[in-house]
Design a protein around this motif. Structure first.
Motif, PDB file in Angstrom:
ATOM      1  N   ALA A 128       0.836  -1.208   0.000  1.00  0.00           N
ATOM      2  CA  ALA A 128       0.000   0.000   0.000  1.00  0.00           C
ATOM      3  C   ALA A 128       0.867   1.252   0.000  1.00  0.00           C
ATOM      4  O   ALA A 128       0.550   2.239  -0.684  1.00  0.00           O
ATOM      5  CB  ALA A 128      -0.939  -0.017   1.205  1.00  0.00           C
ATOM      6  N   ALA A 129       1.973   1.229   0.761  1.00  0.00           N
ATOM      7  CA  ALA A 129       2.875   2.386   0.794  1.00  0.00           C
ATOM      8  C   ALA A 129       3.539   2.588  -0.566  1.00  0.00           C
ATOM      9  O   ALA A 129       3.665   3.726  -1.044  1.00  0.00           O
ATOM     10  CB  ALA A 129       3.924   2.190   1.880  1.00  0.00           C
ATOM     11  N   LEU A 130       3.966   1.496  -1.194  1.00  0.00           N
ATOM     12  CA  LEU A 130       4.588   1.597  -2.521  1.00  0.00           C
ATOM     13  C   LEU A 130       3.578   2.084  -3.554  1.00  0.00           C
ATOM     14  O   LEU A 130       3.866   2.999  -4.349  1.00  0.00           O
ATOM     15  CB  LEU A 130       5.144   0.236  -2.937  1.00  0.00           C
ATOM     16  CG  LEU A 130       6.376  -0.274  -2.189  1.00  0.00           C
ATOM     17  CD1 LEU A 130       6.639  -1.735  -2.534  1.00  0.00           C
ATOM     18  CD2 LEU A 130       7.604   0.564  -2.528  1.00  0.00           C
ATOM     19  N   HIS A 131       2.384   1.488  -3.562  1.00  0.00           N
ATOM     20  CA  HIS A 131       1.379   1.828  -4.563  1.00  0.00           C
ATOM     21  C   HIS A 131       0.900   3.269  -4.404  1.00  0.00           C
ATOM     22  O   HIS A 131       0.585   3.945  -5.399  1.00  0.00           O
ATOM     23  CB  HIS A 131       0.198   0.860  -4.468  1.00  0.00           C
ATOM     24  CG  HIS A 131       0.583  -0.560  -4.775  1.00  0.00           C
ATOM     25  ND1 HIS A 131      -0.240  -1.634  -4.499  1.00  0.00           N
ATOM     26  CD2 HIS A 131       1.715  -1.091  -5.327  1.00  0.00           C
ATOM     27  CE1 HIS A 131       0.372  -2.752  -4.877  1.00  0.00           C
ATOM     28  NE2 HIS A 131       1.557  -2.444  -5.363  1.00  0.00           N
ATOM     29  N   ALA A 132       0.838   3.748  -3.175  1.00  0.00           N
ATOM     30  CA  ALA A 132       0.405   5.133  -2.948  1.00  0.00           C
ATOM     31  C   ALA A 132       1.379   6.136  -3.558  1.00  0.00           C
ATOM     32  O   ALA A 132       0.983   7.248  -3.928  1.00  0.00           O
ATOM     33  CB  ALA A 132       0.255   5.392  -1.451  1.00  0.00           C
ATOM     34  N   LYS A 133       2.641   5.754  -3.679  1.00  0.00           N
ATOM     35  CA  LYS A 133       3.664   6.614  -4.281  1.00  0.00           C
ATOM     36  C   LYS A 133       3.875   6.308  -5.756  1.00  0.00           C
ATOM     37  O   LYS A 133       4.786   6.852  -6.396  1.00  0.00           O
ATOM     38  CB  LYS A 133       4.990   6.453  -3.537  1.00  0.00           C
ATOM     39  CG  LYS A 133       4.966   6.963  -2.106  1.00  0.00           C
ATOM     40  CD  LYS A 133       4.901   8.478  -2.045  1.00  0.00           C
ATOM     41  CE  LYS A 133       5.035   8.975  -0.617  1.00  0.00           C
ATOM     42  NZ  LYS A 133       5.031  10.460  -0.551  1.00  0.00           N
TER      43      LYS A 133
END
Length: 437
Positions: A127-132
């Motif tokens: 989720a952290a990667l996809h949000a960026k």
């Protein structure tokens, strides 16, 4: 038999152990010079001779780029990244634990709460990667590390790409690749979600669900095992994430939301890590420092590491460096660095030793000597002196009687290395250098 690893200086890092040697890159354990915390790092760099435009160099550069932009508890913390001698490197948090593939396969299925704990952590990383706007690109159980507290971290981001970025070739781990990723196309977060589901299913069933040997098999993959149907209520979104139609898969953020309200069992994960490490004992060390010592009137000084950490066979002692004619401050740092046995290690570590040992990474001036527990000792030819487990006092007695000593505890299989601190250390620095193991 491979040659023993020789510690070396790399920028402001001291490299102390080779974890893995890949085709075009090395993965090493490192400590940062001047860092008084005792923290260890994993440093990745291309092998000598690798071109800066080569695949390994590009993967290392990409991992540093991603971790510099995305900060999350389920991703390893970035310590440093950049270039040295024209080649990129990245230094990241050293996760002490075990890779998830070694904990999940070939054993009884994990308890329900443990499966959810691992699933939630990996989903949070995604989720952290996809949000960026990033896609991991290589979701596999071997790229998930479980630490001693039962928390998971998603590692190895060398294949990461921007969402929508072209994938000119197929890359990843056989058995985890999403079906649509078996052909060149664009990087997509939905492919990461599919890999997440394969990893979670492996934890739930205690075996690989797609035991494939090549990436091309993903395109003709069949349906997932039927017994996973009972896990849909226990891990919300699991079956939907395994859909062949990428548009039907949930987002990583919605998976996190569904798991956060459910009970987790990190103690069960931590117990698996402890049991795994008990089956594969490691060479333990920890970082401590001795106070720096002033050698007035001495024409010698201890230099940065000139001795290897002995491995399977003792390495010969190199010739001492030339004498310096000017007066200097003599300092000794007592370092013991946590060395970890990981699944990617290229050589098997020696069996656990009930005794500990010390060695000197440098050259002690001819008129100085080392004392252990009040007795003068001569270091063996290989530089490694064995000590019984327990508390010891090591003293460096310098010319004209200057003496600095430190009391510390040696644990079984612990190796303590005497190394030199940075040039120009002051008396105030000496007192601040003291650290417990």
């Amino acid at each position: 038999m491979p040659a023993p690893f020789v510690p070396e200086l790399f920028g402001d890092f001291l490299l102390v152990q080779l974890l893995a040697r890949r085709a075009m890159s090395d993965v090493l354990v490192a400590v940062r010079l001047g860092d008084r915390s005792g923290q260890t790092f994993v440093l990745k760099r291309p092998v000598l001779g690798e071109r800066a435009s080569g695949r390994a160099a590009q993967a290392i550069q990409r991992e540093g780029e991603v971790l510099a932009e995305v900060r999350a508890s389920a991703l390893p913390a970035l310590a440093a990244h950049g270039e040295l001698a024209g080649l990129p490197y990245v230094a990241i948090e050293h996760v002490r634990g075990a890779p998830l593939d070694e904990l999940a396969s070939g054993a009884e299925p994990m308890p329900e709460g443990a499966v959810r704990a691992a699933a939630l952590d990996v989903a949070r990383a995604l989720a952290a990667l996809h949000a960026k706007g990033w896609v991991h690109g290589d979701l596999a159980a071997s790229n998930v590390m479980i630490d001693e507290t039962g928390e998971a971290k998603l590692v190895d981001l060398g294949l990461a790409r921007r969402a929508g970025e072209a994938r000119p070739e197929v890359a990843g781990t056989p058995g985890y690749l999403a079906p649509e990723a078996a052909l060149p196309g664009e990087a997509s977060a939905t492919s990461d979600v599919y890999g997440w589901a394969v990893v979670v299913a492996e934890c739930a069933l205690g075996r690989r669900i797609f035991p494939e040997d090549d990436l091309a098999s993903a395109g003709a993959r069949g349906e997932p095992p039927r017994e996973l149907a009972t896990w849909e209520a226990r891990v919300p979104g699991l079956l939907a994430a395994l859909a062949r139609d990428a548009s039907r898969r949930p987002t990583s953020a919605s998976i996190v939301q569904g798991l956060e309200a459910l009970a987790l069992d990190r103690e069960a994960l931590a117990a698996r890590v402890a049991a795994h490490r008990a089956r594969a004992p490691e060479d333990r060390t920890s970082l401590v420092r001795l106070p720096a010592a002033e050698a007035r009137g001495s024409s010698e000084k201890i230099l940065p590491p000139a001795l290897p950490m002995p491995a399977a066979e003792p390495a010969p002692r190199p010739a001492p460096p030339p004498r310096r004619s000017s007066g200097v401050y003599l300092a000794v740092a007592l370092g013991a660095v946590l060395l970890f046995a990981m699944g990617q290690c290229s050589a098997r570590l020696p069996p656990r030793n009930p005794r500990g040992s010390i060695s000197v990474a440098g050259v002690v001036p001819p008129r100085a000597h080392v004392e252990v527990d009040g007795e003068k000792v001569a270091l063996p030819a290989d530089g490694r002196l064995e000590l019984r487990s327990g508390e010891h006092t090591v003293a460096v007695v310098l010319p004209k009687g200057t003496r600095r000593e430190y009391t510390f505890r040696v644990r079984p299989n612990e190796h303590v290395v005497l190394v030199a601190p940075k040039k120009g250390a002051t008396k105030d620095d000496e007192e601040a250098e003291v650290r417990e193991p």
